[in-house]
Design a protein around this motif. Structure first.
Motif, PDB file in Angstrom:
ATOM      1  N   ALA A  59      88.754   6.534  53.215  1.00  0.00           N
ATOM      2  CA  ALA A  59      88.613   6.028  54.582  1.00  0.00           C
ATOM      3  C   ALA A  59      87.164   6.129  55.015  1.00  0.00           C
ATOM      4  N   VAL A  60      86.749   5.188  55.837  1.00  0.00           N
ATOM      5  CA  VAL A  60      85.395   5.156  56.365  1.00  0.00           C
ATOM      6  C   VAL A  60      85.465   5.241  57.887  1.00  0.00           C
ATOM      7  N   VAL A  61      84.716   6.174  58.458  1.00  0.00           N
ATOM      8  CA  VAL A  61      84.608   6.301  59.915  1.00  0.00           C
ATOM      9  C   VAL A  61      83.355   5.572  60.366  1.00  0.00           C
ATOM     10  N   GLU A  62      83.514   4.695  61.356  1.00  0.00           N
ATOM     11  CA  GLU A  62      82.395   3.882  61.831  1.00  0.00           C
ATOM     12  C   GLU A  62      82.318   3.915  63.350  1.00  0.00           C
ATOM     13  N   GLY A  63      81.207   3.422  63.863  1.00  0.00           N
ATOM     14  CA  GLY A  63      80.985   3.378  65.298  1.00  0.00           C
ATOM     15  C   GLY A  63      79.756   4.114  65.751  1.00  0.00           C
ATOM     16  N   ASP A  64      79.138   4.867  64.839  1.00  0.00           N
ATOM     17  CA  ASP A  64      77.952   5.627  65.231  1.00  0.00           C
ATOM     18  C   ASP A  64      76.705   4.757  65.327  1.00  0.00           C
ATOM     19  N   ASP A  65      76.696   3.588  64.644  1.00  0.00           N
ATOM     20  CA  ASP A  65      75.518   2.713  64.625  1.00  0.00           C
ATOM     21  C   ASP A  65      75.423   1.941  65.940  1.00  0.00           C
ATOM     22  N   LEU A  66      74.541   2.387  66.813  1.00  0.00           N
ATOM     23  CA  LEU A  66      74.446   1.785  68.145  1.00  0.00           C
ATOM     24  C   LEU A  66      73.723   0.453  68.134  1.00  0.00           C
ATOM     25  N   LEU A  67      72.841   0.222  67.177  1.00  0.00           N
ATOM     26  CA  LEU A  67      72.125  -1.051  67.143  1.00  0.00           C
ATOM     27  C   LEU A  67      73.068  -2.215  66.848  1.00  0.00           C
ATOM     28  N   SER A  68      74.109  -1.937  66.075  1.00  0.00           N
ATOM     29  CA  SER A  68      75.071  -2.999  65.794  1.00  0.00           C
ATOM     30  C   SER A  68      76.194  -3.038  66.810  1.00  0.00           C
ATOM     31  N   GLY A  69      76.358  -1.979  67.596  1.00  0.00           N
ATOM     32  CA  GLY A  69      77.480  -1.921  68.517  1.00  0.00           C
ATOM     33  C   GLY A  69      77.138  -2.055  69.979  1.00  0.00           C
ATOM     34  N   LEU A  70      75.840  -1.985  70.325  1.00  0.00           N
ATOM     35  CA  LEU A  70      75.450  -2.060  71.731  1.00  0.00           C
ATOM     36  C   LEU A  70      74.412  -3.158  71.939  1.00  0.00           C
ATOM     37  N   ASP A  71      74.419  -3.733  73.109  1.00  0.00           N
ATOM     38  CA  ASP A  71      73.365  -4.656  73.495  1.00  0.00           C
ATOM     39  C   ASP A  71      72.040  -3.905  73.519  1.00  0.00           C
ATOM     40  N   ASN A  72      71.008  -4.488  72.894  1.00  0.00           N
ATOM     41  CA  ASN A  72      69.738  -3.797  72.737  1.00  0.00           C
ATOM     42  C   ASN A  72      69.126  -3.407  74.075  1.00  0.00           C
ATOM     43  N   ALA A  73      69.204  -4.298  75.050  1.00  0.00           N
ATOM     44  CA  ALA A  73      68.621  -4.005  76.363  1.00  0.00           C
ATOM     45  C   ALA A  73      69.343  -2.842  77.033  1.00  0.00           C
ATOM     46  N   ARG A  74      70.654  -2.792  76.848  1.00  0.00           N
ATOM     47  CA  ARG A  74      71.437  -1.706  77.422  1.00  0.00           C
ATOM     48  C   ARG A  74      71.030  -0.370  76.813  1.00  0.00           C
TER      49      ARG A  74
ATOM     50  N   GLY B 119      96.785   9.706  55.303  1.00  0.00           N
ATOM     51  CA  GLY B 119      96.841   9.872  53.865  1.00  0.00           C
ATOM     52  C   GLY B 119      95.538   9.724  53.124  1.00  0.00           C
ATOM     53  N   ALA B 120      94.409   9.714  53.823  1.00  0.00           N
ATOM     54  CA  ALA B 120      93.117   9.595  53.143  1.00  0.00           C
ATOM     55  C   ALA B 120      92.869  10.817  52.264  1.00  0.00           C
ATOM     56  N   GLN B 121      92.398  10.555  51.052  1.00  0.00           N
ATOM     57  CA  GLN B 121      92.002  11.633  50.152  1.00  0.00           C
ATOM     58  C   GLN B 121      90.513  11.931  50.245  1.00  0.00           C
ATOM     59  N   ILE B 122      89.746  10.936  50.667  1.00  0.00           N
ATOM     60  CA  ILE B 122      88.316  11.094  50.919  1.00  0.00           C
ATOM     61  C   ILE B 122      88.008  10.418  52.239  1.00  0.00           C
ATOM     62  N   VAL B 123      87.239  11.078  53.099  1.00  0.00           N
ATOM     63  CA  VAL B 123      86.790  10.477  54.357  1.00  0.00           C
ATOM     64  C   VAL B 123      85.265  10.472  54.349  1.00  0.00           C
ATOM     65  N   VAL B 124      84.696   9.284  54.449  1.00  0.00           N
ATOM     66  CA  VAL B 124      83.248   9.110  54.459  1.00  0.00           C
ATOM     67  C   VAL B 124      82.811   8.773  55.875  1.00  0.00           C
ATOM     68  N   THR B 125      81.836   9.499  56.388  1.00  0.00           N
ATOM     69  CA  THR B 125      81.302   9.220  57.715  1.00  0.00           C
ATOM     70  C   THR B 125      79.799   8.970  57.626  1.00  0.00           C
ATOM     71  N   GLY B 126      79.279   8.422  58.711  1.00  0.00           N
ATOM     72  CA  GLY B 126      77.842   8.396  58.916  1.00  0.00           C
ATOM     73  C   GLY B 126      77.499   9.577  59.802  1.00  0.00           C
ATOM     74  N   ARG B 127      76.865   9.289  60.946  1.00  0.00           N
ATOM     75  CA  ARG B 127      76.452  10.354  61.840  1.00  0.00           C
ATOM     76  C   ARG B 127      77.632  10.893  62.639  1.00  0.00           C
ATOM     77  N   VAL B 128      78.107  12.050  62.284  1.00  0.00           N
ATOM     78  CA  VAL B 128      79.041  12.798  63.105  1.00  0.00           C
ATOM     79  C   VAL B 128      78.424  14.170  63.348  1.00  0.00           C
ATOM     80  N   ALA B 129      78.897  14.859  64.361  1.00  0.00           N
ATOM     81  CA  ALA B 129      78.437  16.230  64.565  1.00  0.00           C
ATOM     82  C   ALA B 129      78.853  17.067  63.368  1.00  0.00           C
ATOM     83  N   ASP B 130      77.967  17.911  62.879  1.00  0.00           N
ATOM     84  CA  ASP B 130      78.238  18.662  61.665  1.00  0.00           C
ATOM     85  C   ASP B 130      79.561  19.448  61.724  1.00  0.00           C
TER      86      ASP B 130
END
Length: 464
Positions: free
Chosen positions: A125-140, A173-184
């Motif tokens: 499984a892949v956890v996503e949503g931490d990348d703000l440049l792809s998820g937020l309006d740049n001006a915002r 049921g994920a056997q491996i979970v891959v994240t980007g930036r999460v709190a340690d």
């Protein structure tokens, strides 16, 4: 494996979570005895890899800019290959932030690794949503940034996510979970949520899980690494220091121990140091999942290499998430040369002054330059390599100096001009210089801001 269909309130039910890495440059073999211990002890368990610092994420963003197929932990296979088979066979989920700037790329790498090892295809499984440049309006996003970043070219912006998505993936049921930036600490809290079924507003238990994760996140540090001081804080067999395992109970009580048959130690001193590591306010350790309070914590030795932590309290989670923003910062020029023997420090200081004067002559007086005399004044001195009172040359007399000149530039051409001036010290500088090394590196700088939680869309999914 964490059973996604079982929750329990029994205080005797123990979930063991081991740590296989505390940073990107950690030992590749550290997880082997951890997994061996988890297998030998049996029962539900999980393994986390914490490999993502702010600097590491910035480097990953640079790599992905040059090659979109990269941007995840470059040593991913080295870390995971030695333990993947045992984890799959014994149902030990692996959770890691080794996705860095490219979590899906990391997941695909792990798929290929499993195939090469002859293992059944693991559910990743892949956890996503931490990348703000792809998820937020740049001006915002720019409206939240510190004023000194106005006009800077943003390379990346990543929010620190929490444990909820990790827990959801494990329960599915994920056997491996891959994240980007999460709190340690969220890497460890995720499997706790999945296993015990704690409510997302059970603040005291969430705080206990978070602090347990905080003790795990730096790998060997809680087992004597980054702690040892010979004659003051002695640590046995540091060359084979073990990595930590936390034994968590459903009521939030937990014990810190380490892999069997390894060096190092887990005692009240190592645990207390790691408890306070990187925490500004012990009463308010702010994470995406909870605000933890360790101001009344008790640390109790149970027996050798077993320490219990009690008294953690929790408060409702913050309404904003911290984000790290990376931006282009030009180039770093570095040059070094050694001087040894009588008056080595004097010759090194003269050489540093020559480089400064030469940069003025060639029109680069505007560059921020730092001069270090490594061996005499490379840590506490100012940018000119000078010590404050009461230090004197007599107190700091040495006979082996390494001069380091570093400059921040906006262009590669200027950076190379700095390194040429250090190289020229071979024959145009003081007597006896040798061992010149130079390097020019592109740079990213980073800063932080806080993003309203409801601006961010997080989620997870299985990799096909």
């Amino acid at each position: 494996m964490v059973n996604p269909h079982t929750t329990t309130s029994s205080s005797s039910d123990v979930l063991r979570i081991g740590c296989g890495a505390g940073f990107s440059g950690d030992r590749w073999d550290a997880a082997i005895p951890v997994v061996g211990t988890l297998v030998a002890q049996g029962g539900p368990s999980a393994l986390i890899f914490e490999t993502l610092a702010e600097r590491t994420l910035a480097l990953a963003q640079l790599q992905r800019r040059n090659d979109p197929a990269t941007g995840f932990e470059p040593m991913l296979e080295r870390f995971v290959a030695p333990i993947l088979g045992d984890c799959v066979r014994h149902g030990i989920p692996v959770i890691g932030n080794f996705g860095a700037a490219n979590p899906r790329g990391a997941a695909e790498c792990l798929q290929r690794l499993a195939s090469r090892l002859g293992l059944p295809a693991p559910r990743i499984a892949v956890v996503e949503g931490d990348d703000l440049l792809s998820g937020l309006d740049n001006a915002r996003l720019r409206g939240l940034l510190p004023t000194h970043l106005a006009g800077k070219a943003l390379v990346s912006a990543n929010a620190y996510l929490g444990a909820v998505e990790i827990a959801q993936a494990l329960k599915a049921g994920a056997q491996i979970v891959v994240t980007g930036r999460v709190a340690d600490p969220s890497l460890a809290l995720g499997p706790m949520l999945a296993h015990f079924g704690w409510a997302e507003d059970d603040w005291d238990r969430l705080a206990c899980g978070t602090i347990a994760g905080h003790l795990l996140e730096c790998g060997a540090q809680v087992c004597g690494g980054y702690f040892a001081d010979p004659g003051v804080k002695d640590v046995p067999q540091l060359e084979r220091v073990g990595f930590p395992i936390v034994e968590m109970r459903a009521d939030g009580r937990f014990t810190v121990t380490k892999a069997r048959g390894t060096g190092g130690c887990v005692d009240t001193r190592t645990v207390k140091e790691q408890l306070l590591y990187e925490i500004h306010d012990p009463a308010q350790y702010v994470t995406p999942d909870v605000i933890a309070d360790i101001s009344e914590v008790e640390v109790r030795r149970l027996r050798a290499d077993r320490v219990e932590v009690v008294g953690v309290r929790g408060h409702p989670l913050p309404q904003t998430l911290k984000a790290t923003v990376c931006f282009d910062a030009g180039w770093l020029a570095e040059g070094e040369i050694s001087y040894a023997g009588a008056n080595a420090a004097g010759r090194g200081r003269l050489a540093g002054g020559i480089v400064r004067d030469r940069l003025r002559q060639v029109g680069l007086r505007h560059l921020p330059v730092r001069i270090d005399l490594i061996g005499q004044s490379s840590v506490f001195a100012d940018d000119a390599g000078l010590w404050p009172a009461p230090f004197t040359d007599d107190v700091l007399a040495v006979h082996d100096i390494r001069l380091r000149v570093a400059a921040s530039t906006s262009s590669r051409t200027d950076a190379e001009a700095v390194t040429r001036e250090v190289m020229a010290l071979y024959t145009c500088g003081p007597a006896g210089g040798g061992g010149v090394r130079t390097q020019v590196t592109s740079r990213l700088s980073s800063d932080s801001c806080h993003v309203p939680r409801d601006w961010i869309r997080t989620g997870w999914s299985f990799v096909p």
